[in-house]
Design an enzyme around this catalytic site. Sequence first.
Site, PDB file in Angstrom:
ATOM      1  N   ARG A 130       0.828  -1.213   0.000  1.00  0.00           N
ATOM      2  CA  ARG A 130       0.000   0.000   0.000  1.00  0.00           C
ATOM      3  C   ARG A 130       0.856   1.254   0.000  1.00  0.00           C
ATOM      4  O   ARG A 130       0.554   2.227  -0.696  1.00  0.00           O
ATOM      5  CB  ARG A 130      -0.935  -0.024   1.211  1.00  0.00           C
ATOM      6  CG  ARG A 130      -2.062  -1.056   1.032  1.00  0.00           C
ATOM      7  CD  ARG A 130      -2.630  -1.464   2.356  1.00  0.00           C
ATOM      8  NE  ARG A 130      -3.817  -2.299   2.215  1.00  0.00           N
ATOM      9  CZ  ARG A 130      -3.806  -3.619   1.948  1.00  0.00           C
ATOM     10  NH1 ARG A 130      -2.661  -4.276   1.778  1.00  0.00           N
ATOM     11  NH2 ARG A 130      -4.949  -4.303   1.852  1.00  0.00           N
ATOM     12  N   ARG A 172      -5.909 -18.054  -9.249  1.00  0.00           N
ATOM     13  CA  ARG A 172      -6.667 -17.479  -8.121  1.00  0.00           C
ATOM     14  C   ARG A 172      -7.786 -16.578  -8.628  1.00  0.00           C
ATOM     15  O   ARG A 172      -7.660 -15.959  -9.686  1.00  0.00           O
ATOM     16  CB  ARG A 172      -5.706 -16.724  -7.191  1.00  0.00           C
ATOM     17  CG  ARG A 172      -4.726 -17.677  -6.529  1.00  0.00           C
ATOM     18  CD  ARG A 172      -3.758 -16.965  -5.630  1.00  0.00           C
ATOM     19  NE  ARG A 172      -4.418 -16.312  -4.520  1.00  0.00           N
ATOM     20  CZ  ARG A 172      -3.784 -15.521  -3.649  1.00  0.00           C
ATOM     21  NH1 ARG A 172      -2.488 -15.290  -3.786  1.00  0.00           N
ATOM     22  NH2 ARG A 172      -4.445 -14.966  -2.658  1.00  0.00           N
ATOM     23  N   ASP A 225      -4.228 -15.283   7.318  1.00  0.00           N
ATOM     24  CA  ASP A 225      -2.933 -15.826   6.902  1.00  0.00           C
ATOM     25  C   ASP A 225      -2.270 -16.657   8.001  1.00  0.00           C
ATOM     26  O   ASP A 225      -1.234 -17.283   7.775  1.00  0.00           O
ATOM     27  CB  ASP A 225      -1.999 -14.690   6.478  1.00  0.00           C
ATOM     28  CG  ASP A 225      -2.505 -14.008   5.210  1.00  0.00           C
ATOM     29  OD1 ASP A 225      -3.256 -14.653   4.445  1.00  0.00           O
ATOM     30  OD2 ASP A 225      -2.164 -12.835   4.989  1.00  0.00           O
ATOM     31  N   LYS A 231      -6.010 -19.225  -1.626  1.00  0.00           N
ATOM     32  CA  LYS A 231      -4.739 -18.555  -1.337  1.00  0.00           C
ATOM     33  C   LYS A 231      -3.644 -19.107  -2.258  1.00  0.00           C
ATOM     34  O   LYS A 231      -3.931 -19.727  -3.265  1.00  0.00           O
ATOM     35  CB  LYS A 231      -4.389 -18.705   0.145  1.00  0.00           C
ATOM     36  CG  LYS A 231      -5.423 -18.042   1.067  1.00  0.00           C
ATOM     37  CD  LYS A 231      -5.428 -16.537   0.892  1.00  0.00           C
ATOM     38  CE  LYS A 231      -6.469 -15.855   1.749  1.00  0.00           C
ATOM     39  NZ  LYS A 231      -6.594 -14.432   1.464  1.00  0.00           N
ATOM     40  N   ARG A 268      -5.075 -23.887   1.096  1.00  0.00           N
ATOM     41  CA  ARG A 268      -4.402 -24.098   2.387  1.00  0.00           C
ATOM     42  C   ARG A 268      -5.135 -25.059   3.314  1.00  0.00           C
ATOM     43  O   ARG A 268      -4.513 -25.611   4.234  1.00  0.00           O
ATOM     44  CB  ARG A 268      -4.160 -22.747   3.081  1.00  0.00           C
ATOM     45  CG  ARG A 268      -3.042 -21.988   2.410  1.00  0.00           C
ATOM     46  CD  ARG A 268      -2.731 -20.667   3.082  1.00  0.00           C
ATOM     47  NE  ARG A 268      -1.580 -20.062   2.429  1.00  0.00           N
ATOM     48  CZ  ARG A 268      -1.286 -18.760   2.472  1.00  0.00           C
ATOM     49  NH1 ARG A 268      -2.072 -17.922   3.143  1.00  0.00           N
ATOM     50  NH2 ARG A 268      -0.228 -18.286   1.859  1.00  0.00           N
TER      51      ARG A 268
HETATM   52  C1  S3P Z   1      -4.164  -9.007   2.097  1.00  0.00           C
HETATM   53  C2  S3P Z   1      -5.414  -9.459   2.334  1.00  0.00           C
HETATM   54  C3  S3P Z   1      -5.749 -10.876   2.563  1.00  0.00           C
HETATM   55  C4  S3P Z   1      -4.512 -11.680   2.930  1.00  0.00           C
HETATM   56  C5  S3P Z   1      -3.347 -11.376   2.036  1.00  0.00           C
HETATM   57  C6  S3P Z   1      -2.987  -9.902   2.117  1.00  0.00           C
HETATM   58  C7  S3P Z   1      -3.945  -7.575   1.830  1.00  0.00           C
HETATM   59  O1  S3P Z   1      -6.302 -11.403   1.381  1.00  0.00           O
HETATM   60  O2  S3P Z   1      -4.788 -13.059   2.888  1.00  0.00           O
HETATM   61  O3  S3P Z   1      -2.219 -12.138   2.389  1.00  0.00           O
HETATM   62  O4  S3P Z   1      -2.791  -7.117   1.903  1.00  0.00           O
HETATM   63  O5  S3P Z   1      -4.936  -6.894   1.557  1.00  0.00           O
HETATM   64  P1  S3P Z   1      -7.865 -11.240   1.020  1.00  0.00           P
HETATM   65  O6  S3P Z   1      -8.151  -9.818   0.784  1.00  0.00           O
HETATM   66  O7  S3P Z   1      -8.044 -12.055  -0.230  1.00  0.00           O
HETATM   67  O8  S3P Z   1      -8.603 -11.814   2.188  1.00  0.00           O
END
Ligand code: S3P
Length: 419
Positions: A18, A111, A304, A331, A335
Site C-alpha cells: 500500500r 486465483r 494468513d 490462497k 491451504r
Molecule cells: C491481504 C489481504 C488478505 C490476505 C493477504 C494480504 C492484503 O487477502 O490473505 O495475504 O494485503 O490486503 P484477502 O483480501 O483475499 O482476504
Amino acid sequence: MPLRGEVVVPGDKSISHRAAILAALASGDSLIRGYASGADGRSTLACLRALGTGVRQVGDCDFLVSGSGLREAPSELDCGNSGTTMRLLSGVLAAWPFLSILTGDSSLRGRPMARVVEPLTRMGARIWGREQGRYAPLAILGGGLRGIDYSSPVASAQVKSAVLLAGLRAEGRTSVREPEPSRDHTERMLARFGVAVAVRGREVSVAPAPVLTPCPVRVPGDLSSAAFLIAAALLVEGSRLVVRGVGLNPTRAGFLRVLERSGAPVRVLDLRDQESEPVGDLEVSHARLRPFTVGAEEVPSLVDEIPILAVLATQAEGTTVIGGAGELRHKESDRLRTMAAGLAAMGAEVEESQDGLRIHGPCALRGGALSAEGDHRVAMALAVAALVARGATAIEGAEAVDISYPGFFETLYALGGQG
Ligand code: S3P
C-alpha cells in the site's frame, strides 16, 4: 533445542504494498523505510517502475518512491506470486486511460479475480481475463470511472482496497461495505496521503483524489511472519523469545487473541503508535495450549495465520475447530487441503471440511518428506511442526519462504530451532 533471543521480522507485506502504491499515486517523493523484503514486495515495486514511477533503493529495505502520474507500461506487468499486487493494481489501473496487462505465476493465474473485475467493470473499466474475466492474465483498459456503492460478498481487504483505489480517480464518491471487517491498512494510509476517507461501521468511502500528497512511511514488522516464530517458541520447551516492532493493527491481530484464549503466554511490551498503525514488541515463552475455536467472523483478522494455528492445534490438549475459512482454498495454495495433507503425513489427527479443519491434539508428530506445494506459509508452518516432530523432515519447495520471509530458516536456526 529451545528458541531464545530477540528478533526483528521483515516489514509488513500488506502495508508495504500500500505504501508503494499510494506513493506512486502521489506527486513527489515518499521515503518508505522497512519495506517488505520478500519477492511479493519486489513484484509491486517492479510493476510500479514499469508504470513510470521512480523507485530508488536508498537503504537495505528503504526505498524512495517518486510519483509523477502513471503511464502505459511497455510490456505486461508481472505480479509474480502476489495476489495483493494484482488485485490492488487492478483497482489503480482501472482508473487510468491506457492498456495494462497483469499476469503472474501459475498459482496467481489460478486465483479468483472476478471479485475485483466485477466491481471495477461496474465502475466503467473494461477488463478482459481468461474464463470470462475470472482469471489472470487480465487486460485492463481503464479510465472514465463512476463512483460506486459496493457491497462486497467476500470479506477481503484486497477487494475493498481495489475498489477504493479505483474510486480515487472516479467521478463522485465510492463506498465499499463488507460482510466482516477486513484489515484496514488502506483506509489508515489513504488518510495519511491526504485523502478524505470516511469509515462508518463496515462501510468505507472515499471522495475523488486524483493526486495524493507524498508521505514518509515506516513499515512495522509483519505479524504474519512473526506468527511462525511465536508458534515455534510456544511449542519448543524452554523457549523464550522477543519479537521487536511488530504491527498490531486489531483488524490483523486475531492470531494473538486466539493465543490468549488458548492460554499462551504472549505479552505485548511497549505498545506504541507508529504513524497510523499500532506497533509493539511481543514476548513469548513455551507453554501447553488449550484447544480453540475460530469462526467466520474472526477469520479475516487471522486469515494468513490459519496454517500455523493448525500446527499449534496438533499440540493443544483437545479438539480445535476452525470454520468459516473457505477463503483459504483461494490462497497461494488451497491451504485447507495442503495443511491437512501435510499434518496428516506427520501423523496428526486432522479432518478437513468444506470450510475448515478439525484437529485432535495433542499428537506425537513424526518427520518425513513433505511438500510446501509452492506456498510460503505452508512451508513455514510445516517447518515449525517439524521442530517438535520425531525424526528429520525434508520440505520440498521450502525456498517458497522467500515470498514473504527471506532468511526464515537462517533466523530459526540462529534462535536455536533445529532443522
Ligand atoms: C491481504 C489481504 C488478505 C490476505 C493477504 C494480504 C492484503 O487477502 O490473505 O495475504 O494485503 O490486503 P484477502 O483480501 O483475499 O482476504
